[in-house]
Design a protein around this motif. Structure first.
Motif, PDB file in Angstrom:
ATOM      1  N   MET A  73       0.804  -1.223   0.042  1.00  8.14           N
ATOM      2  CA  MET A  73      -0.059   0.097  -0.065  1.00  8.14           C
ATOM      3  C   MET A  73       0.850   1.154  -0.083  1.00  8.14           C
ATOM      4  SD  MET A  73      -3.040   0.641  -0.277  1.00  8.14           S
ATOM      5  CE  MET A  73      -2.956   2.129  -1.178  1.00  8.14           C
ATOM      6  N   VAL A  74       1.649   1.184   0.869  1.00  9.25           N
ATOM      7  CA  VAL A  74       2.887   2.216   0.837  1.00  9.25           C
ATOM      8  C   VAL A  74       3.507   2.410  -0.612  1.00  9.25           C
ATOM      9  CG1 VAL A  74       4.968   3.447   1.972  1.00  9.25           C
ATOM     10  CG2 VAL A  74       3.315   1.853   3.437  1.00  9.25           C
ATOM     11  N   ASN A  75       3.591   1.264  -1.032  1.00 10.65           N
ATOM     12  CA  ASN A  75       4.343   1.377  -2.547  1.00 10.65           C
ATOM     13  C   ASN A  75       3.295   2.050  -3.597  1.00 10.65           C
ATOM     14  OD1 ASN A  75       6.284  -0.153  -1.554  1.00 10.65           O
ATOM     15  ND2 ASN A  75       5.597  -2.097  -2.293  1.00 10.65           N
ATOM     16  N   ARG A  76       1.983   1.934  -3.422  1.00  8.19           N
ATOM     17  CA  ARG A  76       1.125   2.557  -4.143  1.00  8.19           C
ATOM     18  C   ARG A  76       0.978   3.969  -3.976  1.00  8.19           C
ATOM     19  NH1 ARG A  76      -4.382   0.139  -5.886  1.00  8.19           N
ATOM     20  NH2 ARG A  76      -3.318  -1.624  -5.318  1.00  8.19           N
ATOM     21  N   LEU A  77       1.292   4.315  -2.675  1.00 12.74           N
ATOM     22  CA  LEU A  77       1.465   5.811  -2.443  1.00 12.74           C
ATOM     23  C   LEU A  77       2.642   6.508  -3.123  1.00 12.74           C
ATOM     24  CD1 LEU A  77       0.305   8.332  -0.549  1.00 12.74           C
ATOM     25  CD2 LEU A  77       1.873   7.309   1.160  1.00 12.74           C
ATOM     26  N   ILE A  78       3.856   5.663  -2.956  1.00 16.35           N
ATOM     27  CA  ILE A  78       5.029   6.267  -3.358  1.00 16.35           C
ATOM     28  C   ILE A  78       4.905   6.183  -4.963  1.00 16.35           C
ATOM     29  CG2 ILE A  78       7.221   5.505  -3.547  1.00 16.35           C
ATOM     30  CD1 ILE A  78       6.969   4.538  -0.719  1.00 16.35           C
ATOM     31  N   VAL A  79       4.581   5.381  -5.545  1.00 15.24           N
ATOM     32  CA  VAL A  79       4.535   5.457  -7.014  1.00 15.24           C
ATOM     33  C   VAL A  79       3.537   6.575  -7.212  1.00 15.24           C
ATOM     34  CG1 VAL A  79       3.809   4.086  -9.171  1.00 15.24           C
ATOM     35  CG2 VAL A  79       4.975   2.926  -7.243  1.00 15.24           C
ATOM     36  N   ALA A  80       2.453   6.614  -6.831  1.00 16.83           N
ATOM     37  CA  ALA A  80       1.429   7.743  -6.995  1.00 16.83           C
ATOM     38  C   ALA A  80       2.077   8.973  -7.019  1.00 16.83           C
ATOM     39  CB  ALA A  80       0.212   7.725  -6.088  1.00 16.83           C
ATOM     40  N   ASN A  81       2.852   9.167  -5.859  1.00 21.21           N
ATOM     41  CA  ASN A  81       3.712  10.469  -5.704  1.00 21.21           C
ATOM     42  C   ASN A  81       4.564  10.741  -6.619  1.00 21.21           C
ATOM     43  OD1 ASN A  81       2.349  11.155  -3.169  1.00 21.21           O
ATOM     44  ND2 ASN A  81       3.828  10.213  -1.884  1.00 21.21           N
ATOM     45  N   LEU A  82       5.410   9.834  -7.081  1.00 25.39           N
ATOM     46  CA  LEU A  82       6.350   9.924  -8.019  1.00 25.39           C
ATOM     47  C   LEU A  82       5.813  10.090  -9.471  1.00 25.39           C
ATOM     48  CD1 LEU A  82       9.002   6.991  -7.169  1.00 25.39           C
ATOM     49  CD2 LEU A  82       8.994   9.634  -6.786  1.00 25.39           C
ATOM     50  N   VAL A  83       4.653   9.876  -9.888  1.00 21.64           N
ATOM     51  CA  VAL A  83       3.989   9.886 -11.226  1.00 21.64           C
ATOM     52  C   VAL A  83       3.378  11.343 -11.082  1.00 21.64           C
ATOM     53  CG1 VAL A  83       2.034   9.037 -12.612  1.00 21.64           C
ATOM     54  CG2 VAL A  83       3.582   7.439 -11.558  1.00 21.64           C
ATOM     55  N   ALA A  84       2.929  11.667  -9.984  1.00 23.89           N
ATOM     56  CA  ALA A  84       2.150  13.077  -9.826  1.00 23.89           C
ATOM     57  C   ALA A  84       3.412  14.050 -10.275  1.00 23.89           C
ATOM     58  CB  ALA A  84       1.662  13.319  -8.533  1.00 23.89           C
ATOM     59  N   ARG A  85       4.485  13.782 -10.222  1.00 25.62           N
ATOM     60  CA  ARG A  85       5.588  15.006 -10.566  1.00 25.62           C
ATOM     61  C   ARG A  85       6.523  14.475 -11.399  1.00 25.62           C
ATOM     62  NH1 ARG A  85       4.685  20.037  -9.640  1.00 25.62           N
ATOM     63  NH2 ARG A  85       3.569  20.433  -7.788  1.00 25.62           N
ATOM     64  N   PRO A  86       6.051  14.127 -12.711  1.00 20.32           N
ATOM     65  CA  PRO A  86       6.966  13.525 -13.636  1.00 20.32           C
ATOM     66  C   PRO A  86       8.335  14.297 -13.971  1.00 20.32           C
ATOM     67  CG  PRO A  86       5.051  14.310 -14.530  1.00 20.32           C
ATOM     68  CD  PRO A  86       4.861  14.501 -13.181  1.00 20.32           C
ATOM     69  N   MET A  87       8.286  15.495 -14.023  1.00 19.24           N
ATOM     70  CA  MET A  87       9.466  16.459 -13.987  1.00 19.24           C
ATOM     71  C   MET A  87      10.686  16.049 -13.253  1.00 19.24           C
ATOM     72  SD  MET A  87      10.227  17.580 -16.792  1.00 19.24           S
ATOM     73  CE  MET A  87      11.582  18.716 -17.037  1.00 19.24           C
ATOM     74  N   ARG A  88      10.150  16.240 -11.887  1.00 23.48           N
ATOM     75  CA  ARG A  88      11.054  16.152 -10.772  1.00 23.48           C
ATOM     76  C   ARG A  88      11.592  14.871 -10.558  1.00 23.48           C
ATOM     77  NH1 ARG A  88       8.692  18.889  -5.431  1.00 23.48           N
ATOM     78  NH2 ARG A  88       7.416  16.736  -5.617  1.00 23.48           N
ATOM     79  N   THR A  89      10.644  13.744 -10.875  1.00 23.95           N
ATOM     80  CA  THR A  89      11.051  12.554 -10.642  1.00 23.95           C
ATOM     81  C   THR A  89      12.064  11.922 -11.843  1.00 23.95           C
ATOM     82  OG1 THR A  89       9.028  11.692 -10.062  1.00 23.95           O
ATOM     83  CG2 THR A  89      10.405  10.023 -10.939  1.00 23.95           C
ATOM     84  N   MET A  90      11.937  12.440 -13.011  1.00 25.37           N
ATOM     85  CA  MET A  90      12.737  12.322 -14.179  1.00 25.37           C
ATOM     86  C   MET A  90      14.372  12.955 -13.859  1.00 25.37           C
ATOM     87  SD  MET A  90      12.123  11.278 -17.224  1.00 25.37           S
ATOM     88  CE  MET A  90      13.002  12.456 -18.373  1.00 25.37           C
ATOM     89  N   LEU A  91      14.035  14.115 -13.121  1.00 25.48           N
ATOM     90  CA  LEU A  91      15.256  14.815 -12.855  1.00 25.48           C
ATOM     91  C   LEU A  91      16.117  14.145 -11.795  1.00 25.48           C
ATOM     92  CD1 LEU A  91      16.259  17.925 -13.445  1.00 25.48           C
ATOM     93  CD2 LEU A  91      15.810  18.389 -11.231  1.00 25.48           C
ATOM     94  N   SER A  92      15.537  13.535 -10.761  1.00 30.66           N
ATOM     95  CA  SER A  92      16.208  13.018  -9.654  1.00 30.66           C
ATOM     96  C   SER A  92      16.676  11.512 -10.361  1.00 30.66           C
ATOM     97  CB  SER A  92      15.467  12.791  -8.300  1.00 30.66           C
ATOM     98  OG  SER A  92      14.105  12.731  -8.819  1.00 30.66           O
ATOM     99  N   VAL A  93      15.895  10.716 -11.325  1.00 29.57           N
ATOM    100  CA  VAL A  93      16.310   9.818 -11.710  1.00 29.57           C
ATOM    101  C   VAL A  93      17.739  10.048 -12.493  1.00 29.57           C
ATOM    102  CG1 VAL A  93      15.863   8.056 -13.375  1.00 29.57           C
ATOM    103  CG2 VAL A  93      14.214   8.436 -11.646  1.00 29.57           C
ATOM    104  N   THR A  94      17.386  11.019 -13.495  1.00 27.25           N
ATOM    105  CA  THR A  94      18.748  11.444 -14.257  1.00 27.25           C
ATOM    106  C   THR A  94      19.827  11.744 -13.509  1.00 27.25           C
ATOM    107  OG1 THR A  94      16.964  12.285 -15.771  1.00 27.25           O
ATOM    108  CG2 THR A  94      19.300  12.933 -16.204  1.00 27.25           C
ATOM    109  N   ALA A  95      19.533  12.358 -12.302  1.00 25.08           N
ATOM    110  CA  ALA A  95      20.990  12.482 -11.509  1.00 25.08           C
ATOM    111  C   ALA A  95      21.504  11.227 -10.894  1.00 25.08           C
ATOM    112  CB  ALA A  95      20.581  13.699 -10.160  1.00 25.08           C
TER     113      ALA A  95
END
Ligand SMILES: Nc1ncnc2c1ncn2[C@@H]1O[C@H](COP(=O)(O)OP(=O)(O)OP(=O)(O)O)[C@@H](O)[C@H]1O
Ligand SMILES: [Mg+2]
Lengths: 225, 366
Positions: free
Chosen positions: B1-23
């Motif tokens: 369930m926490v995983n779902r929350l985490i994924v939802a949070n990451l998907v909600a902010r695609p730019m920021r997620t991309m940026l940190s993944v890229t880093a």
């Protein structure tokens, strides 16, 4: 009947820098198990603060707050969290659903936090969802739901772990008459069916007619009726 | 369930997620490529040195290890004395010089007959062997990198040479010329940098080595196998420090970006954290949500970084064929663990801050 909440000489003082803001100034209150109580009073008289103290979200400055036999004044932050997790369900005026999760996700997360990860909780969830008439809305995110639906999801989330006490801070404040009535009827039903104690804050005198007892607050005090 | 929350949070902010993944991916690529390149060059050099076919190397006493095969202090007549030792099949004196136009390249000055006797002879892909002093041979990799064909002229050490032939790579250097020509260029007639010694029976290398040590007490004699095994980053002065500095740089990129990402995330989600608390989530629960979100970001970044490293290696192979990059599972794992540790450190403070938020103020937060 047994007493589930007992508050004696409760004071709560907020400190903002050097300024002290007394929000509660000697509150005395008793609530029986299974009672449906409405809390009314003018803005700023300390209603929300009282609810937050009972729910363990904030520590009392002085006085005794006994919830289901446990004295919150003596408890650490961690223990108050435990109490909240096991015994309290909050419902807010602004619904406060997690925006990134679906309705189902919001309710399931409440189960998860409470540590109910077994099949039992799933059946429980289904029952609550059915009772609140939310079956068709489970896959939707909060922004796709109407205010009334959001508040019903919030109620489902608050009650799914069968807390002994539901603390509702103006749950109908953002709803139209029709939805208000719907939500209040549901709270009544929960109160009757499961015997959950409900403390409900409202500004609306009509709303208080749904409840067993009305408690009036003024300037951080409770007025004797 | 926490995983779902985490994924939802990451998907909600695609730019920021991309940026940190890229880093994190960049962090991984930096580590993998810097390490891969140093190890690759070392391994490649070792392999080529082994490809000469000698079992023993004779070096001047003072020559420093690995990169030090430069200078020409060995008198070539010594090679004749070594050749007479029993058990020695052939000796090839080689003068070496580093050419630095267009990347650092080792040049071997060889006596073709003697070098062939040790190495078994070049395999010619184009042209023919060295005849005149103004001729050079290059290996196929060098030829490809510089688009060279046999018969054309090349500039080396401020002189013009004719490219006599292109040989298969793997025999010591990438560029060869006649030893006397190189000696003349270096102003060191009759001197060599190293003797490559081939023994009749490789099993008797140790005995021959003993014999040679007696004969040449003032020289450095090395068993080729031992020499190659010592060719690691830690034996090259400064190389390990360089790697450490580069890893530290990579780690600070990952750490800082993760810190900023997670910090801004919790500031932005103050209200949601308050909601979680009102639902009974403990401090530990909140911390674990933040750390798990970081872990997921980092895991994706690690995967992307590994993929990108292989892609870059392939690209490098096309653009700079002389740059070998060695990617080992061990270093991928190490780089991944380093990235994970950096992200963990970067998110500890944001996680702690999140857990310490005042729930009521957080819920009131607009
Ligand atoms: N976190 C806080 N910090 C400082 N002062 C606070 C804080 N929360 C409440 N107060 C103050 O305490 C008093 C009581 O506030 P509270 O929110 O309990 O009133 P209320 O009865 O719920 O009002 P309303 O009907 O407007 O919601 C107010 O004067 C308020 O400004
Ligand atoms: Mg209020």
């Amino acid at each position: 009947m047994t007493e589930i909440i007992r508050i004696e000489r409760l004071h709560k003082i907020f400190r903002i820098g050097k300024v002290e803001v007394p929000a509660l100034r000697g509150v005395n209150l008793r609530v029986e198990d299974g009672e449906f109580v409405s809390l009314v009073g003018p803005s700023g008289c300390g209603k929300s603060t009282l609810l937050h103290v009972i729910g363990g979200l904030t520590a009392p400055t002085s006085g005794r707050v006994i919830v289901d036999g446990m004295d919150l004044g003596q408890m650490s932050d961690g223990l108050r969290t435990q109490l909240r997790k096991k015994k309290i369900g909050f419902v807010f005026q602004r619904f406060n659903l997690l925006p990134t999760l679906t309705a189902w996700g919001n309710i399931a997360l409440a189960c998860h936090i409470a540590g109910n990860r077994n099949g039992n909780s799933r059946a429980e969830m289904q029952a609550v969802i059915k009772m609140l008439g939310l079956e068709a809305r489970m896959g939707h995110r909060p922004y796709e739901l109407s205010g009334g639906e959001q508040q019903r999801v919030a109620i489902a989330r608050a009650v799914v772990n069968r807390p002994k006490i539901i603390l509702a801070d103006e749950p109908t404040g953002n709803l139209d008459t029709e939805n208000s009535e719907l939500v209040l009827n549901m709270l009544c039903e929960l109160n009757h069916k499961f015997g959950q104690t409900i403390l409900l804050i409202t500004h609306n005198p009509e709303v208080s007619t749904f409840t067993d007892r009305i408690v009036n607050m003024r300037d951080g005090h409770i007025l004797e009726s | 369930m926490v995983n779902r929350l985490i994924v939802a949070n990451l998907v909600a902010r695609p730019m920021r997620t991309m940026l940190s993944v890229t880093a994190v991916a960049v962090e991984m690529v930096l580590i993998i490529l810097v390490v891969g390149l140093t190890h690759g060059i070392l391994q490649e050099t070792a392999r080529r040195t082994a490809g000469v076919g000698a079992q023993i190397m004779v070096l001047p006493q003072t020559t420093s290890f690995v990169m030090g095969m430069s200078g020409t202090p060995l008198p070539t007549q010594l090679a004749d004395r070594i050749a007479e030792v029993s058990g020695v099949q052939a000796v090839a004196p080689v003068a070496t010089q580093v050419s630095s136009n267009g990347g650092v390249t080792m040049i071997y000055g060889i006596d073709p007959k003697r070098f062939d006797a040790v190495s078994g002879g070049f395999r010619f892909l184009q042209g023919r062997g060295l005849q005149a002093p103004d001729e050079v041979l290059v290996d196929d990799i060098h030829a490809r990198a510089h688009k060279l064909r046999a018969g054309q002229t090349v500039e080396l050490l401020n002189h013009t040479f004719r490219l006599a032939g292109i040989v298969e790579h793997g025999k010591g250097a990438r560029i060869f010329m006649k030893i006397d020509a190189l000696q003349d260029l270096l102003g060191a007639p009759g001197k060599a940098s190293v003797f490559f010694v081939k023994v009749v029976n490789p099993q008797q290398t140790a005995q021959v080595l003993e014999e040679l040590r007696r004969l040449l007490p003032n020289y450095q004699l090395r068993d080729m196998a031992e020499y190659l095994s010592l060719m690691t980053a830690s034996n090259v002065p400064g190389l390990n420090n360089f790697i450490t500095v580069m890893i530290a740089l990579a780690v600070s990129i990952g750490l800082l970006v993760i810190f900023i990402t997670m910090y801004s995330t919790i500031v932005e989600r103050t209200r949601e954290i308050g909601i979680l608390k009102s639902m009974g989530a403990s401090n530990r629960y909140i911390v674990s949500v933040v750390l798990r979100e970081t872990a997921l970001l980092t895991a994706v970044g690690i995967g992307a970084g590994i993929g990108l490293s292989f892609l870059l290696r392939r690209l490098t192979g096309v653009v700079f064929p002389t740059l070998p990059i060695l990617i080992t599972p061990g270093w991928m794992l190490r780089a991944g663990l380093i990235a994970l540790a950096a992200s963990f450190i970067g998110s500890v403070y944001p996680a702690f801050r999140a857990s310490k938020l005042d729930a009521i103020e957080a819920i009131a937060y607009e």
